[in-house]
Design a protein around this motif. Structure first.
Motif, PDB file in Angstrom:
ATOM      1  N   VAL A  35       0.846  -1.199   0.000  1.00 53.47           N
ATOM      2  CA  VAL A  35       0.000   0.000   0.000  1.00 53.47           C
ATOM      3  C   VAL A  35       0.877   1.244   0.000  1.00 53.47           C
ATOM      4  O   VAL A  35       0.591   2.216  -0.701  1.00 53.47           O
ATOM      5  CB  VAL A  35      -0.970   0.000   1.204  1.00 53.47           C
ATOM      6  N   GLN A  36       1.972   1.197   0.749  1.00 53.27           N
ATOM      7  CA  GLN A  36       2.887   2.338   0.775  1.00 53.27           C
ATOM      8  C   GLN A  36       3.511   2.555  -0.599  1.00 53.27           C
ATOM      9  O   GLN A  36       3.633   3.685  -1.061  1.00 53.27           O
ATOM     10  CB  GLN A  36       3.987   2.109   1.819  1.00 53.27           C
ATOM     11  N   VAL A  37       3.879   1.462  -1.252  1.00 51.56           N
ATOM     12  CA  VAL A  37       4.455   1.552  -2.593  1.00 51.56           C
ATOM     13  C   VAL A  37       3.413   2.152  -3.555  1.00 51.56           C
ATOM     14  O   VAL A  37       3.729   3.033  -4.360  1.00 51.56           O
ATOM     15  CB  VAL A  37       4.944   0.170  -3.082  1.00 51.56           C
ATOM     16  N   LEU A  38       2.170   1.676  -3.463  1.00 47.49           N
ATOM     17  CA  LEU A  38       1.094   2.204  -4.304  1.00 47.49           C
ATOM     18  C   LEU A  38       0.908   3.694  -4.055  1.00 47.49           C
ATOM     19  O   LEU A  38       0.793   4.487  -4.995  1.00 47.49           O
ATOM     20  CB  LEU A  38      -0.211   1.444  -4.016  1.00 47.49           C
ATOM     21  N   TYR A  39       0.884   4.067  -2.799  1.00 46.72           N
ATOM     22  CA  TYR A  39       0.704   5.477  -2.431  1.00 46.72           C
ATOM     23  C   TYR A  39       1.835   6.335  -2.996  1.00 46.72           C
ATOM     24  O   TYR A  39       1.591   7.357  -3.645  1.00 46.72           O
ATOM     25  CB  TYR A  39       0.649   5.620  -0.910  1.00 46.72           C
ATOM     26  N   THR A  40       3.049   5.900  -2.779  1.00 47.91           N
ATOM     27  CA  THR A  40       4.217   6.662  -3.234  1.00 47.91           C
ATOM     28  C   THR A  40       4.217   6.813  -4.759  1.00 47.91           C
ATOM     29  O   THR A  40       4.493   7.881  -5.289  1.00 47.91           O
ATOM     30  CB  THR A  40       5.517   5.972  -2.767  1.00 47.91           C
ATOM     31  N   ALA A  41       3.864   5.744  -5.442  1.00 50.05           N
ATOM     32  CA  ALA A  41       3.915   5.759  -6.904  1.00 50.05           C
ATOM     33  C   ALA A  41       2.768   6.520  -7.551  1.00 50.05           C
ATOM     34  O   ALA A  41       2.924   7.057  -8.647  1.00 50.05           O
ATOM     35  CB  ALA A  41       3.929   4.313  -7.424  1.00 50.05           C
ATOM     36  N   HIS A  42       1.605   6.586  -6.885  1.00 50.83           N
ATOM     37  CA  HIS A  42       0.428   7.092  -7.590  1.00 50.83           C
ATOM     38  C   HIS A  42      -0.326   8.236  -6.901  1.00 50.83           C
ATOM     39  O   HIS A  42      -1.270   8.763  -7.489  1.00 50.83           O
ATOM     40  CB  HIS A  42      -0.548   5.934  -7.850  1.00 50.83           C
ATOM     41  N   HIS A  43       0.060   8.601  -5.702  1.00 47.36           N
ATOM     42  CA  HIS A  43      -0.679   9.660  -5.003  1.00 47.36           C
ATOM     43  C   HIS A  43      -0.651  10.977  -5.780  1.00 47.36           C
ATOM     44  O   HIS A  43      -1.679  11.637  -5.945  1.00 47.36           O
ATOM     45  CB  HIS A  43      -0.136   9.873  -3.587  1.00 47.36           C
ATOM     46  N   GLY A  44       0.515  11.372  -6.261  1.00 46.59           N
ATOM     47  CA  GLY A  44       0.631  12.635  -7.010  1.00 46.59           C
ATOM     48  C   GLY A  44      -0.235  12.633  -8.256  1.00 46.59           C
ATOM     49  O   GLY A  44      -0.912  13.622  -8.563  1.00 46.59           O
ATOM     50  N   TRP A  45      -0.236  11.524  -8.967  1.00 44.25           N
ATOM     51  CA  TRP A  45      -1.067  11.400 -10.171  1.00 44.25           C
ATOM     52  C   TRP A  45      -2.545  11.515  -9.809  1.00 44.25           C
ATOM     53  O   TRP A  45      -3.293  12.234 -10.463  1.00 44.25           O
ATOM     54  CB  TRP A  45      -0.782  10.060 -10.854  1.00 44.25           C
ATOM     55  N   LEU A  46      -2.966  10.791  -8.756  1.00 46.14           N
ATOM     56  CA  LEU A  46      -4.372  10.816  -8.345  1.00 46.14           C
ATOM     57  C   LEU A  46      -4.779  12.211  -7.900  1.00 46.14           C
ATOM     58  O   LEU A  46      -5.854  12.698  -8.255  1.00 46.14           O
ATOM     59  CB  LEU A  46      -4.612   9.811  -7.214  1.00 46.14           C
ATOM     60  N   LEU A  47      -3.924  12.873  -7.160  1.00 48.49           N
ATOM     61  CA  LEU A  47      -4.202  14.229  -6.708  1.00 48.49           C
ATOM     62  C   LEU A  47      -4.400  15.166  -7.902  1.00 48.49           C
ATOM     63  O   LEU A  47      -5.337  15.970  -7.931  1.00 48.49           O
ATOM     64  CB  LEU A  47      -3.071  14.723  -5.805  1.00 48.49           C
ATOM     65  N   VAL A  91      -7.685   5.694   2.017  1.00 45.66           N
ATOM     66  CA  VAL A  91      -8.322   5.083   3.195  1.00 45.66           C
ATOM     67  C   VAL A  91      -9.099   3.854   2.743  1.00 45.66           C
ATOM     68  O   VAL A  91      -9.052   2.796   3.381  1.00 45.66           O
ATOM     69  CB  VAL A  91      -9.235   6.086   3.940  1.00 45.66           C
ATOM     70  N   ARG A  92      -9.807   3.971   1.618  1.00 51.13           N
ATOM     71  CA  ARG A  92     -10.540   2.814   1.073  1.00 51.13           C
ATOM     72  C   ARG A  92      -9.565   1.696   0.691  1.00 51.13           C
ATOM     73  O   ARG A  92      -9.860   0.518   0.892  1.00 51.13           O
ATOM     74  CB  ARG A  92     -11.363   3.215  -0.147  1.00 51.13           C
ATOM     75  N   VAL A  93      -8.424   2.067   0.117  1.00 49.39           N
ATOM     76  CA  VAL A  93      -7.418   1.060  -0.243  1.00 49.39           C
ATOM     77  C   VAL A  93      -6.957   0.334   1.025  1.00 49.39           C
ATOM     78  O   VAL A  93      -6.812  -0.893   1.034  1.00 49.39           O
ATOM     79  CB  VAL A  93      -6.215   1.705  -0.976  1.00 49.39           C
ATOM     80  N   LEU A  94      -6.772   1.087   2.091  1.00 50.49           N
ATOM     81  CA  LEU A  94      -6.322   0.486   3.355  1.00 50.49           C
ATOM     82  C   LEU A  94      -7.358  -0.478   3.937  1.00 50.49           C
ATOM     83  O   LEU A  94      -7.011  -1.359   4.722  1.00 50.49           O
ATOM     84  CB  LEU A  94      -5.998   1.573   4.384  1.00 50.49           C
ATOM     85  N   GLN A  95      -8.609  -0.314   3.554  1.00 51.88           N
ATOM     86  CA  GLN A  95      -9.653  -1.212   4.039  1.00 51.88           C
ATOM     87  C   GLN A  95      -9.584  -2.576   3.354  1.00 51.88           C
ATOM     88  O   GLN A  95     -10.165  -3.536   3.842  1.00 51.88           O
ATOM     89  CB  GLN A  95     -11.035  -0.583   3.841  1.00 51.88           C
ATOM     90  N   ARG A  96      -8.896  -2.650   2.214  1.00 56.15           N
ATOM     91  CA  ARG A  96      -8.747  -3.920   1.487  1.00 56.15           C
ATOM     92  C   ARG A  96      -7.298  -4.072   1.005  1.00 56.15           C
ATOM     93  O   ARG A  96      -7.041  -4.183  -0.200  1.00 56.15           O
ATOM     94  CB  ARG A  96      -9.707  -3.960   0.306  1.00 56.15           C
ATOM     95  N   PRO A  97      -6.351  -4.097   1.926  1.00 57.86           N
ATOM     96  CA  PRO A  97      -4.937  -4.145   1.514  1.00 57.86           C
ATOM     97  C   PRO A  97      -4.549  -5.431   0.800  1.00 57.86           C
ATOM     98  O   PRO A  97      -3.566  -5.455   0.060  1.00 57.86           O
ATOM     99  CB  PRO A  97      -4.177  -4.010   2.842  1.00 57.86           C
ATOM    100  N   GLU A  98      -5.331  -6.489   0.983  1.00 57.36           N
ATOM    101  CA  GLU A  98      -4.997  -7.763   0.327  1.00 57.36           C
ATOM    102  C   GLU A  98      -5.120  -7.680  -1.190  1.00 57.36           C
ATOM    103  O   GLU A  98      -4.551  -8.504  -1.908  1.00 57.36           O
ATOM    104  CB  GLU A  98      -5.882  -8.892   0.885  1.00 57.36           C
ATOM    105  N   VAL A  99      -5.840  -6.691  -1.698  1.00 53.51           N
ATOM    106  CA  VAL A  99      -6.036  -6.533  -3.142  1.00 53.51           C
ATOM    107  C   VAL A  99      -4.789  -5.942  -3.798  1.00 53.51           C
ATOM    108  O   VAL A  99      -4.459  -6.273  -4.935  1.00 53.51           O
ATOM    109  CB  VAL A  99      -7.261  -5.624  -3.417  1.00 53.51           C
ATOM    110  N   VAL A 100      -4.090  -5.101  -3.079  1.00 51.99           N
ATOM    111  CA  VAL A 100      -3.011  -4.290  -3.664  1.00 51.99           C
ATOM    112  C   VAL A 100      -1.886  -5.108  -4.298  1.00 51.99           C
ATOM    113  O   VAL A 100      -1.476  -4.796  -5.421  1.00 51.99           O
ATOM    114  CB  VAL A 100      -2.469  -3.288  -2.618  1.00 51.99           C
ATOM    115  N   PRO A 101      -1.367  -6.161  -3.658  1.00 52.04           N
ATOM    116  CA  PRO A 101      -0.242  -6.876  -4.294  1.00 52.04           C
ATOM    117  C   PRO A 101      -0.570  -7.472  -5.664  1.00 52.04           C
ATOM    118  O   PRO A 101       0.314  -7.649  -6.488  1.00 52.04           O
ATOM    119  CB  PRO A 101       0.089  -7.989  -3.298  1.00 52.04           C
TER     120      PRO A 101
END
Length: 173
Positions: A16-28, A50-60
């Motif tokens: 999730v941290q990797v996803l956030y780091t890679a895509h937060h700026g784009w999403l913003l 926050v929604r992503v954090l509710q289902r972290p098993e999906v991210v990998p």
């Protein structure tokens, strides 16, 4: 290190941290363009993760992380616009009231909270079921009128209304 492998520091990092780091700026940036409001965009980007954090098993297993984030953000945007529309109706209603009938700030806050709860409840219904319920309960339309407006059968309207009433009863318990 083989080509395409993540740097060593990311191999054990939280996905999730990797996803956030890679895509937060784009999403913003995407949300800023859609909302034309940097603060609202930041709030919705935060809510998306926050929604992503509710289902972290999906991210990998994500093959298209931006599509996943866009889908979540689109739902949040829809909720945002629906709430803004509801708030505008509320403000228009208040503006149309005679001065002696305008609610106090405390009553206004209580009514806002009630409207928010109603909006949250209606958000649990499918879009057409929600629209049928609103047309019936808030605009006073009959089932035949609703069926015509939604281009569905009266039987379908009855089913939508049953879903709405069932949800109301469930939430009252």
């Amino acid at each position: 290190m083989p080509a395409g492998s993540p740097p060593r520091s990311q191999t054990s990092a939280d996905p999730v941290q990797v996803l956030y780091t890679a895509h937060h700026g784009w999403l913003l940036g995407l949300l800023r363009r859609r909302l034309n409001c940097p603060h609202g965009a930041a709030d919705l980007a935060h809510d998306t993760f926050v929604r992503v954090l509710q289902r972290p098993e999906v991210v990998p297993d994500l093959r298209e992380p931006r599509a996943y984030l866009t889908t979540i953000a689109r739902g949040l945007l829809h909720d945002h616009w629906r709430r803004r529309s509801l708030e505008q109706v509320w403000l228009d209603t208040l503006a149309a009231l005679p001065e002696d009938m305008v609610p106090s700030p405390e009553e206004t806050q209580s009514l806002r909270e009630t409207l928010q709860q109603l909006d949250d409840m209606l958000g649990r219904l499918a879009p057409k079921a929600r629209e049928a319920f609103v047309l019936s309960q808030l605009q006073g339309l009959g089932y035949a009128q609703i069926a015509t407006q939604l281009n569905v059968s009266e039987r379908t309207v009855k089913r939508y209304m049953a879903q709405g009433f069932e949800l109301c009863l469930t939430l009252m318990d």
